[in-house]
Design an enzyme around this catalytic site. Structure first.
Site, mmCIF file in Angstrom:
data_model
loop_
_atom_site.group_PDB
_atom_site.id
_atom_site.type_symbol
_atom_site.label_atom_id
_atom_site.label_comp_id
_atom_site.label_asym_id
_atom_site.label_seq_id
_atom_site.Cartn_x
_atom_site.Cartn_y
_atom_site.Cartn_z
ATOM 1 N N ASP A 1 0.856 -1.193 0.000
ATOM 2 C CA ASP A 1 0.000 0.000 0.000
ATOM 3 C C ASP A 1 0.888 1.238 0.000
ATOM 4 O OD1 ASP A 1 -2.859 -0.852 0.279
ATOM 5 O OD2 ASP A 1 -2.043 -1.886 2.021
ATOM 6 N N ARG B 1 4.170 2.925 2.912
ATOM 7 C CA ARG B 1 4.901 1.836 3.566
ATOM 8 C C ARG B 1 6.415 1.959 3.444
ATOM 9 N NH1 ARG B 1 0.318 0.981 6.107
ATOM 10 N NH2 ARG B 1 -1.278 -0.132 4.907
ATOM 11 N N ARG C 1 -7.437 10.096 1.929
ATOM 12 C CA ARG C 1 -6.945 9.122 0.951
ATOM 13 C C ARG C 1 -7.588 9.342 -0.415
ATOM 14 N NH1 ARG C 1 -8.274 3.568 3.448
ATOM 15 N NH2 ARG C 1 -7.020 2.775 1.710
ATOM 16 N N LYS D 1 -8.801 1.793 -6.647
ATOM 17 C CA LYS D 1 -9.599 1.206 -5.569
ATOM 18 C C LYS D 1 -10.483 2.282 -4.930
ATOM 19 C CE LYS D 1 -5.897 1.647 -2.092
ATOM 20 N NZ LYS D 1 -4.915 0.943 -1.263
ATOM 21 N N HIS E 1 -12.935 -2.290 7.622
ATOM 22 C CA HIS E 1 -12.041 -3.138 8.394
ATOM 23 C C HIS E 1 -12.761 -3.734 9.598
ATOM 24 C CE1 HIS E 1 -9.118 -0.680 6.155
ATOM 25 N NE2 HIS E 1 -8.282 -1.678 6.320
ATOM 26 N N ASP F 1 -10.081 -6.484 -1.856
ATOM 27 C CA ASP F 1 -9.506 -5.894 -0.657
ATOM 28 C C ASP F 1 -9.216 -7.048 0.297
ATOM 29 O OD1 ASP F 1 -8.570 -3.984 1.098
ATOM 30 O OD2 ASP F 1 -10.392 -2.775 1.077
#
Length: 600
Positions: free
Chosen positions: A135, A143, A204, A235, A248, A321
């Protein structure tokens, strides 16, 4: 903007016009030949393995630390990352810091080479390279460790209103990822953030304007795929921007009508497909207007096959995902989810909570006739085609020394600065406090901080370097005592700069509410206060009495450098809000419209 153009030229990038379309490439004879030959020599077990992408624990493929050996054994039944790849014939691996894959550039490149060696069996006819991913959205989701190029994220790029800046950020990011063996960044975000209370997307997203989001999504697809030659992943289809639940932890429901979905959510994905995106990631969300079954999109044939494949004409790789997220696990068991995702039209199955169970479930579904081997072959063909276009069949390994030289290169860092300078947004400057006159002052820098980036320290150093007497006082989610201490310190200084991060998020018991209390206490001193939102720009709606307010959308070092220069009048803010900020108590009242932005 002239300097940004120069930075682009220095990268030798031929930028397409924002509306340029790149159709999905037809396979060449060589691609078709390699894919067909490779597939023909694969067993069913190997084909099924190609569908899975998982994390592995350890910084080295064959010699991980003892704790990582233990973690791999518990999760996968073997001790090393290389053994995980070999046991499950994995098609891909995803890197995270928490799984100890991302320590430094040399280590990452070496790990990638070690994992590729595990995937490629010398002399065998079933050699298939890995597609390694992470990601790397930039901004608040990145990351790669220092000294990598740390660009601002999507909403900051939305504030820049620059397709060229978005393209450049994606290209440089993609080049650095490719240098260490990562060929599939899970970016760009194509979600349109029309819900200020969205707990998972927010900054985001490029913004709340579907046209702007579509333009910048297409620009980043071009930057990743045409510029850096890595696989962009748009996405989260069919659009995660209007959720009030984090997928999540729960299963969000999108209540858009079909017309609203077509107008708000669909354009960015259409633009990504027109720009030739190789991969699209699904969302664990329910969209009754598209599929009334109540199934999340990841498991919906109506959405993945009916809309994405047949109606939109997308022929690339559909990656789910993460399958360990609650949003996809609320209705079906972990053994059924990967099978249903494949039946829906997915190709890559990302991070199932129990890899052995998921792998065996797909095998059993094929052997029982619920899934045909022909259906498995369709997905494997798409995955192999992407690997071929990446050149992984010819050059799966990376040059470690070249990677060390490439990541954080001077021209990359210059591009970061040039792009970031276009994003800072001045929202309020009611008393004309900014830009600051002179330099002979005492300054308190306080508020939210981050251990990795230390924006409080970076900002304080910027003031000190310009002659101010500066005190740095981190106060992340402060207690009542910390708030009182900060107010006392503010009263002793000429100016206070306070950083806030999602101060709007005041769910019952949420400690982030203390940020509102901190700002109120600082304003109550009567001393000048500059409030800076280092994440969501919506915070101003929850901070009464604030007269000077800026949004950086991120807390990277470059963002803090741009901020301190703007505060001192060394550059003028160029950013304009890519979202609408509404009143906290009345969402029908607009405080600051999309496009608002001050300058000096």
């Amino acid at each position: 903007m002239k300097r940004l153009a120069a930075a682009v030229a220095a990268m030798a990038v031929a930028l397409p016009a924002p509306a340029a379309a790149r159709p999905a490439p037809d396979p060449t004879a060589a691609e078709h030949g390699w894919v067909t030959s490779t597939l023909r020599h694969m067993s069913l077990e190997q084909k099924v393995g190609q569908l899975f992408v998982t994390y592995v624990y350890g910084s080295d493929a064959t010699s991980p630390a003892p704790a990582d050996r233990t973690a791999n054994l518990a999760a996968f039944g073997v001790e090393t990352p290389a053994e995980v790849v070999d046991r499950f014939h994995l098609g891909g691996v995803v890197y995270f810091a928490w799984s100890h894959n991302l320590d430094n550039v040399r280590q990452i490149a070496t790990l990638s080479n070690g994992l590729q060696a595990a995937s490629l069996r010398p002399g065998g006819k079933d050699e298939v390279p890995l597609l390694i991913s992470t990601d790397q959205e930039q901004g608040v989701v990145q990351r790669m460790p220092a000294p990598s190029a740390q660009f601002p994220g999507s909403m900051a790029l939305g504030a820049s209103r620059s397709a060229s800046a978005a393209h450049l950020a994606a290209e440089v990011t993609g080049r650095e990822l490719s240098a260490v063996g990562i060929r599939q960044p899970y970016a760009p975000i194509a979600d349109v953030n029309v819900n200020p209370a969205n707990p998972v997307i927010g900054v985001r997203s490029f913004g709340s304007d579907p046209e702007l989001v579509a333009e910048l999504t297409a620009a980043q697809v071009g930057g990743f795929e045409q510029g850096a030659r890595v696989t962009a992943v748009a996405k989260h289809f069919p659009g995660h921007g209007d959720t009030g639940t984090d997928s999540h932890t729960g299963l969000p429901v999108i209540h858009h009508t079909r017309e609203q979905w077509e107008r708000i959510d669909a354009p960015a994905f259409r633009a990504a497909i027109t720009a030739g995106v190789d991969s699209i990631m699904t969302a664990h969300i329910v969209v009754p207007a598209l599929d009334p079954s109540g199934d999340p999109a990841t498991l919906s044939p109506t959405i993945l096959t009916g809309v994405l494949r047949e109606r939109f004409g997308f022929q690339g790789v559909v990656v789910t995902d993460a399958l360990n997220m609650a949003g996809v696990r609320t209705k079906y068991g972990d053994a059924r989810v990967p099978v249903l995702a494949l039946k829906a039209g997915a190709d890559q199955l990302l991070m199932p909570p129990n890899l052995a169970l998921a792998y065996d479930s797909v095998l059993q579904a094929v052997r029982a006739g619920e899934l045909t081997e022909r259906r498995i072959d369709e997905s494997v063909r798409r995955i192999l085609s992407v690997k071929y276009r990446q050149g992984l069949n010819r050059s799966p390994y990376v040059d470690v020394e070249a990677a060390v030289a490439a990541v954080g290169a001077a021209d990359h860092l210059a591009a970061v600065a040039e792009v970031t300078d276009q994003t800072l947004t001045a929202v309020r400057n009611d008393a004309g406090l900014l830009p600051l006159p002179g330099a002979d002052r005492s300054v308190l820098v306080t508020g939210w901080n981050n251990a990795a980036f230390n924006p409080i320290g970076r900002l304080a150093d910027g003031f000190t370097g310009r002659g101010s007497r500066t005190t740095a006082l981190p106060a992340t989610l402060p207690s009542a005592q910390a708030i009182a201490n900060a107010a006392t310190q503010a009263d002793r200084h000429d100016l206070t700069v306070v950083l806030v991060n999602k101060a709007w998020d005041t769910a019952v018991g949420d400690p982030r509410a203390s940020q509102q209390q901190l700002v109120a206490a600082l304003v109550a001193t009567g001393k000048p206060v500059v409030v800076v939102a280092v994440r969501d720009p919506y915070d101003i709606a929850h901070l009464p009495g604030v007269s000077t307010y800026l949004a950086t959308y991120t807390y990277t070092p470059a963002a803090m450098d741009t901020l301190v220069r703007a505060l001192h009048g060394e550059l003028s803010p160029h950013g304009r809000l890519p979202v609408t900020i509404v009143a906290a108590t009345d969402p029908a009242t607009t405080l600051y419209p999309t496009g608002h932005g001050l300058t000096w």
